[in-house]
Design an enzyme around this catalytic site. Structure first.
Site, PDB file in Angstrom:
ATOM      1  N   GLY A 134       3.758  -6.257  -0.116  1.00  0.00           N
ATOM      2  CA  GLY A 134       4.803  -5.875   0.835  1.00  0.00           C
ATOM      3  C   GLY A 134       4.735  -6.626   2.155  1.00  0.00           C
ATOM      4  O   GLY A 134       4.513  -7.845   2.197  1.00  0.00           O
ATOM      5  N   TYR A 140      14.123  10.996   6.041  1.00  0.00           N
ATOM      6  CA  TYR A 140      13.151  10.050   6.593  1.00  0.00           C
ATOM      7  C   TYR A 140      12.846  10.332   8.068  1.00  0.00           C
ATOM      8  O   TYR A 140      11.876  11.003   8.394  1.00  0.00           O
ATOM      9  CB  TYR A 140      13.629   8.599   6.367  1.00  0.00           C
ATOM     10  CG  TYR A 140      12.490   7.633   6.566  1.00  0.00           C
ATOM     11  CD1 TYR A 140      11.735   7.180   5.501  1.00  0.00           C
ATOM     12  CD2 TYR A 140      12.120   7.222   7.846  1.00  0.00           C
ATOM     13  CE1 TYR A 140      10.655   6.342   5.704  1.00  0.00           C
ATOM     14  CE2 TYR A 140      11.055   6.376   8.053  1.00  0.00           C
ATOM     15  CZ  TYR A 140      10.324   5.941   6.982  1.00  0.00           C
ATOM     16  OH  TYR A 140       9.252   5.128   7.187  1.00  0.00           O
ATOM     17  N   VAL A 170      13.112  -2.482   2.452  1.00  0.00           N
ATOM     18  CA  VAL A 170      12.920  -3.443   1.353  1.00  0.00           C
ATOM     19  C   VAL A 170      12.270  -2.699   0.193  1.00  0.00           C
ATOM     20  O   VAL A 170      11.763  -1.586   0.367  1.00  0.00           O
ATOM     21  CB  VAL A 170      12.007  -4.623   1.785  1.00  0.00           C
ATOM     22  CG1 VAL A 170      12.699  -5.535   2.789  1.00  0.00           C
ATOM     23  CG2 VAL A 170      10.675  -4.124   2.338  1.00  0.00           C
TER      24      VAL A 170
HETATM   25  P1  NAD Z   1       3.003  -1.578   0.339  1.00  0.00           P
HETATM   26  O1  NAD Z   1       2.834  -0.427  -0.578  1.00  0.00           O
HETATM   27  O2  NAD Z   1       3.619  -2.822  -0.218  1.00  0.00           O
HETATM   28  O3  NAD Z   1       1.584  -2.027   0.966  1.00  0.00           O
HETATM   29  C1  NAD Z   1       0.616  -1.123   1.356  1.00  0.00           C
HETATM   30  C2  NAD Z   1      -0.701  -1.847   1.603  1.00  0.00           C
HETATM   31  O4  NAD Z   1      -1.661  -0.872   2.067  1.00  0.00           O
HETATM   32  C3  NAD Z   1      -1.310  -2.494   0.354  1.00  0.00           C
HETATM   33  O5  NAD Z   1      -1.911  -3.727   0.701  1.00  0.00           O
HETATM   34  C4  NAD Z   1      -2.404  -1.495  -0.029  1.00  0.00           C
HETATM   35  O6  NAD Z   1      -3.494  -2.072  -0.757  1.00  0.00           O
HETATM   36  C5  NAD Z   1      -2.851  -1.047   1.334  1.00  0.00           C
HETATM   37  N1  NAD Z   1      -3.598   0.221   1.302  1.00  0.00           N
HETATM   38  C6  NAD Z   1      -3.180   1.437   0.868  1.00  0.00           C
HETATM   39  N2  NAD Z   1      -4.172   2.349   1.013  1.00  0.00           N
HETATM   40  C7  NAD Z   1      -5.232   1.685   1.550  1.00  0.00           C
HETATM   41  C8  NAD Z   1      -6.535   2.074   1.933  1.00  0.00           C
HETATM   42  N3  NAD Z   1      -6.956   3.327   1.831  1.00  0.00           N
HETATM   43  N4  NAD Z   1      -7.357   1.119   2.411  1.00  0.00           N
HETATM   44  C9  NAD Z   1      -6.957  -0.178   2.525  1.00  0.00           C
HETATM   45  N5  NAD Z   1      -5.718  -0.589   2.210  1.00  0.00           N
HETATM   46  C10 NAD Z   1      -4.858   0.337   1.731  1.00  0.00           C
HETATM   47  O7  NAD Z   1       3.799  -1.020   1.599  1.00  0.00           O
HETATM   48  P2  NAD Z   1       4.872  -1.603   2.620  1.00  0.00           P
HETATM   49  O8  NAD Z   1       6.195  -1.057   2.242  1.00  0.00           O
HETATM   50  O9  NAD Z   1       4.710  -3.064   2.811  1.00  0.00           O
HETATM   51  O10 NAD Z   1       4.440  -0.819   3.928  1.00  0.00           O
HETATM   52  C11 NAD Z   1       3.667  -1.367   4.962  1.00  0.00           C
HETATM   53  C12 NAD Z   1       4.154  -0.827   6.290  1.00  0.00           C
HETATM   54  O11 NAD Z   1       5.505  -1.269   6.502  1.00  0.00           O
HETATM   55  C13 NAD Z   1       4.185   0.706   6.365  1.00  0.00           C
HETATM   56  O12 NAD Z   1       3.790   1.102   7.641  1.00  0.00           O
HETATM   57  C14 NAD Z   1       5.661   1.021   6.161  1.00  0.00           C
HETATM   58  O13 NAD Z   1       6.058   2.238   6.751  1.00  0.00           O
HETATM   59  C15 NAD Z   1       6.289  -0.168   6.879  1.00  0.00           C
HETATM   60  N6  NAD Z   1       7.699  -0.371   6.533  1.00  0.00           N
HETATM   61  C16 NAD Z   1       8.096  -0.443   5.221  1.00  0.00           C
HETATM   62  C17 NAD Z   1       9.456  -0.582   4.929  1.00  0.00           C
HETATM   63  C18 NAD Z   1       9.943  -0.662   3.505  1.00  0.00           C
HETATM   64  O14 NAD Z   1      11.153  -0.544   3.278  1.00  0.00           O
HETATM   65  N7  NAD Z   1       9.068  -0.881   2.533  1.00  0.00           N
HETATM   66  C19 NAD Z   1      10.393  -0.686   5.962  1.00  0.00           C
HETATM   67  C20 NAD Z   1       9.952  -0.676   7.280  1.00  0.00           C
HETATM   68  C21 NAD Z   1       8.600  -0.501   7.555  1.00  0.00           C
END
Ligand code: NAD
Length: 390
Positions: free
Chosen positions: A52, A235, A271
């Site tokens: 992500g 949300y 996303v």
């Molecule tokens: P994702 O699921 O793709 O990635 C999460 C990451 O966290 C992975 O690398 C995973 O290995 C790691 N992780 C989880 N638990 C862990 C732990 N205990 N120790 C170490 N690593 C750990 O998620 P994402 O959607 O890329 O989200 C990342 C951030 O972006 C979040 O804060 C989310 O709120 C924010 N965000 C996401 C979106 C979206 O639409 N996906 C939009 C805006 C903001």
């Protein structure tokens, strides 16, 4: 073995090593096409680096910014008969590609919420980098064990106060239906803040500052989603929103300790990631959003968003919103996009989904997260799930 996607609801329990590697390489190619970012911080840490937005951050910092990186993520390793998590393959593919441009990335796999991981990380930073210039916090996890008390907090993605009736989509069957989600208890809301709020972010920064591994001018970013009124009931006005508001408070606390520009929450667009596909409403909203943004020529995935963040929002004069956040969700929230998404929303049904939204694109993006459906990858080939091709 021949590796095929095995989808169970909003997760896929298999991942393809060659597909994940190809996915990582495609993101690198995108960043390289956009050229270098000379003023990018050069010693960069990414917590949640494997998928992500975190993976995209590590790729932009390394391949456009010329940075050395240390990443932390939580993974399952492969065995002879079982694939690893997609993140484990992504980490290996990232390391292979980074070494080709003479970077020496450090990747730690384990629980970033634990103090053991923080201590190990500090040791690695001292040994390999001396100090850090930037830390990106991009973790998304369903549970967190409090290192002080041992208590396990489990997040609950629910509304606050009253039940919410909302349209949702079964991404497997394509059925659009209304569902009612009951509100969180106070305990569930507090647990969600404990997992997804800023407590662990602040703990990281405090421990790194105490250890003297933050360089002068150090900055930290934490990613958030705010979105539009369509997703607010579940949300932003729900437990997740409460947790994200906690990030703003912790950013303020970090700025008080380290300086007025030291910490920023960054609002990003919706996303498809492993984390977002688990949130009710988001897949339906996403399928409409992607179609509208594509039609308007504004479509972005993780790598495009983070590339834009690093190129246009990290300067000292970047605009902030009323809560001192950086905003890269401006295209998603632009009137032209939101007016069109809102016009389509009440018209959405199982029958109209094909015309108003883009479920095939959503499904394809979901499978790509696990390395499936990527051009040029031979999925009929017998592969060793322990080997990521170079
Ligand atoms: P994702 O699921 O793709 O990635 C999460 C990451 O966290 C992975 O690398 C995973 O290995 C790691 N992780 C989880 N638990 C862990 C732990 N205990 N120790 C170490 N690593 C750990 O998620 P994402 O959607 O890329 O989200 C990342 C951030 O972006 C979040 O804060 C989310 O709120 C924010 N965000 C996401 C979106 C979206 O639409 N996906 C939009 C805006 C903001």
């Amino acid at each position: 073995m021949i590796i095929e996607p095995r989808v169970r609801g909003f997760i896929c329990t298999t991942a393809h090593p060659a597909g994940c590697a190809a996915n990582v390489r495609e993101q690198i190619a995108y960043v390289l096409r956009n050229g270098p970012i000379p003023d990018c911080p050069k010693r960069v840490a990414v917590l949640g680096c494997s998928t992500g937005y975190g993976l995209a951050s590590r790729i932009v910092a390394t391949f456009a910014g010329g940075a050395e990186t240390i990443g932390v993520s939580f993974e399952r390793e492969p065995t002879e008969k079982r694939t690893s998590t997609a993140g484990w393959y992504n980490n290996r593919a990232f390391e292979i590609e980074a070494k080709k441009i003479r970077r020496s990335p450090v990747t730690l796999e384990g629980d970033a919420f634990s103090d053991e991981m923080k201590a190990k990380f500090i040791e690695s930073v001292r040994e390999k980098f001396g100090q850090l210039d930037l830390l990106v916090y991009s973790m998304a996890a369903p549970t967190r064990t409090d290192p002080d008390t041992g208590q396990v907090y489990r997040s609950a993605i629910k509304p606050l106060g009253a039940p919410v009736a909302i349209k949702t989509l079964d991404t497997e069957t394509g059925e659009v239906f209304e569902t009612t989600i009951s509100p969180a208890s106070e305990e569930e809301a507090a647990a969600t803040v404990a997992v997804m709020g800023g407590e662990d972010w602040k703990r990281w920064i405090d421990q790194l500052a105490d250890a003297g591994v933050l360089a002068p001018g150090f900055r930290t970013l934490n990613y958030t989603y705010i979105g539009s009124e369509l997703t607010w009931p579940i949300y932003w006005k729900g437990t997740l929103g409460r947790a994200k508001v906690d990030l703003d408070r912790k950013a303020e606390a970090i700025r008080e300790r380290l300086g007025p520009d030291a910490a920023r929450v960054v609002a990003l667009k919706a996303v498809v990631t492993q984390a977002s596909s688990a949130i009710p409403v988001v897949p339906l909203y996403g399928t409409v959003l992607f179609k509208v943004m594509k039609q308007l020529g504004l479509h972005e995935g993780c790598i495009e968003q983070i590339d834009r963040l690093f190129r246009t929002r990290l300067g000292k004069d970047a605009a902030l919103d009323e809560a001192q956040r950086l905003r890269v969700d401006d295209w998603e929230l632009s009137p032209e996009v939101q007016t069109e998404v809102s016009r389509r929303w009440p018209l959405l049904s199982t029958e109209t989904l094909g015309e108003l939204a883009d479920l095939p694109e959503y499904r394809s993006q979901f499978l790509r997260l696990f390395g499936f459906g990527i051009d040029g990858v031979d999925y009929a080939q017998d592969v060793d799930p322990r080997v990521v091709p170079g």
